[in-house]
Design a protein around this motif. Structure first.
Motif, PDB file in Angstrom:
ATOM      1  N   SER A 269     -32.082 -21.308   3.770  1.00  0.00           N
ATOM      2  CA  SER A 269     -32.187 -21.474   2.428  1.00  0.00           C
ATOM      3  C   SER A 269     -31.229 -22.538   1.427  1.00  0.00           C
ATOM      4  O   SER A 269     -31.930 -23.038   0.646  1.00  0.00           O
ATOM      5  CB  SER A 269     -32.217 -19.943   1.581  1.00  0.00           C
ATOM      6  OG  SER A 269     -32.345 -20.251   0.315  1.00  0.00           O
ATOM      7  N   HIS A 270     -29.804 -22.433   1.981  1.00  0.00           N
ATOM      8  CA  HIS A 270     -28.936 -23.292   1.551  1.00  0.00           C
ATOM      9  C   HIS A 270     -29.555 -24.804   1.804  1.00  0.00           C
ATOM     10  O   HIS A 270     -29.548 -25.683   0.796  1.00  0.00           O
ATOM     11  CB  HIS A 270     -27.631 -23.041   2.133  1.00  0.00           C
ATOM     12  CG  HIS A 270     -26.509 -23.648   1.571  1.00  0.00           C
ATOM     13  ND1 HIS A 270     -25.484 -23.134   1.255  1.00  0.00           N
ATOM     14  CD2 HIS A 270     -26.321 -24.639   0.560  1.00  0.00           C
ATOM     15  CE1 HIS A 270     -24.500 -23.529   0.560  1.00  0.00           C
ATOM     16  NE2 HIS A 270     -25.077 -24.880   0.268  1.00  0.00           N
ATOM     17  N   VAL A 271     -29.875 -25.107   2.862  1.00  0.00           N
ATOM     18  CA  VAL A 271     -30.281 -26.502   3.264  1.00  0.00           C
ATOM     19  C   VAL A 271     -31.570 -26.979   2.505  1.00  0.00           C
ATOM     20  O   VAL A 271     -31.678 -27.805   1.843  1.00  0.00           O
ATOM     21  CB  VAL A 271     -30.351 -26.731   4.731  1.00  0.00           C
ATOM     22  CG1 VAL A 271     -30.955 -27.955   5.151  1.00  0.00           C
ATOM     23  CG2 VAL A 271     -29.496 -26.129   5.775  1.00  0.00           C
ATOM     24  N   ILE A 272     -32.540 -26.022   2.322  1.00  0.00           N
ATOM     25  CA  ILE A 272     -33.621 -26.142   1.634  1.00  0.00           C
ATOM     26  C   ILE A 272     -33.153 -26.652   0.021  1.00  0.00           C
ATOM     27  O   ILE A 272     -33.596 -27.325  -0.702  1.00  0.00           O
ATOM     28  CB  ILE A 272     -34.578 -24.883   1.327  1.00  0.00           C
ATOM     29  CG1 ILE A 272     -35.116 -24.815   2.967  1.00  0.00           C
ATOM     30  CG2 ILE A 272     -35.684 -24.993   0.462  1.00  0.00           C
ATOM     31  CD1 ILE A 272     -35.880 -23.203   3.106  1.00  0.00           C
ATOM     32  N   ALA A 273     -32.086 -25.697  -0.449  1.00  0.00           N
ATOM     33  CA  ALA A 273     -31.640 -26.031  -1.876  1.00  0.00           C
ATOM     34  C   ALA A 273     -31.109 -27.507  -2.033  1.00  0.00           C
ATOM     35  O   ALA A 273     -31.177 -28.170  -2.853  1.00  0.00           O
ATOM     36  CB  ALA A 273     -30.687 -25.048  -2.081  1.00  0.00           C
TER      37      ALA A 273
END
Lengths: 75, 75, 75, 75, 75, 75
Positions: free
Chosen positions: D57-61
């Motif tokens: 989810s962090h990478v997507i952010a």
């Protein structure tokens, strides 16, 4: 922490800005663990641990982005 | 560290900017662990550990954002 | 690394920019572990480890921000 | 990967931009582990591991920041 | 959380902005673990763990970027 | 996910923007693990784990940067 410890993000030089970033990363820890005594006692937990040294350098890098922008990158 | 090690964020080329980012990421470690001797002794802890190599590359990437912005992306 | 490996951050397309970001993330590792032989030997440590694959993707994402900004997001 | 998979960062809506960010985060993994077979076999390593789900989810952010800027935040 | 806890990102000083960043990082945890009782009981899990103290400082740094930009870096 | 869940990044207040950032961080997980049942069953894996609570707060912080920029920091 009632003292004024961050009057401004402006610094005279990029190097002083980097040192301010180091300070900000440390103060971030201090807000979470306010005890000077505890923080001192924990020092040996990270200062020989390369994973944590790299993580510390990472936090400094994030703050340095902020300080550099505040100083218009000392252009 | 009383010497001047960061006179400017300006570099002639993107590649020199990347190398400055590498330097900044290392100096970030140095501010947390100032002993050259200790840092040298710890080198083998991370230079064969891919997790830490990726983490180091991450810190460089953050600093490269700053240096690139400072140089207006060398446009 | 004395060769010129990063002449510019400009790319013709977003996809070429993404590939440049991949390259920058790898070069970041190379500056920390310069030995081609060692890096090759370590490949199996991360290419089946999803935590490290996600971390690699993260570093690419940070560099892609820089490359995209340098190209004015290919607008 | 010789196909064109990223013709543009422009999307019609914020939601389509978010989905592009998801795609970019996955392609980042694919550049590091190109084998479809291996990536499929690894799926169970992370899709029940909350630490890795949060990291994804962090990478997507991070990519969503880039895509949003490219689209002038769909203002 | 139905109360108004974030009326504005504007602060009078950089230091007040840093303190707002600390607050935002804590509220981020609160949205994921809303129970005051549980969060209090977990405090000892991180306040002596340097890895987590550094991670907390990192989150503060990210929020401080946002708050500083919102205040035009208090220029 | 065929529904419209992100019509806009605009919010009336900073607090509503923060709540949107919380939503975006959760949707990021949902794209990787789409099963509501699995995600619910995993909840106890992270909601008492301070490392993961901090990591969740980090993702929210990254999205809040995006949402705040989209709203011109609610100036």
């Amino acid at each position: 922490m009632s003292d004024t410890w961050l009057p401004s993000l402006k610094t005279d030089t990029p190097q002083a800005g980097f040192e301010l970033a180091v300070k900000l990363s440390r103060v971030g820890v201090k807000y979470t663990q306010p005890s000077d005594e505890v923080r001192s006692s924990l020092r040996s937990d990270y200062d020989h641990d390369t994973t944590q040294l790299i993580a510390s350098s990472h936090v400094i890098a994030v703050h340095f982005q902020t300080v550099a922008a505040a100083n218009n990158w000392w252009r």
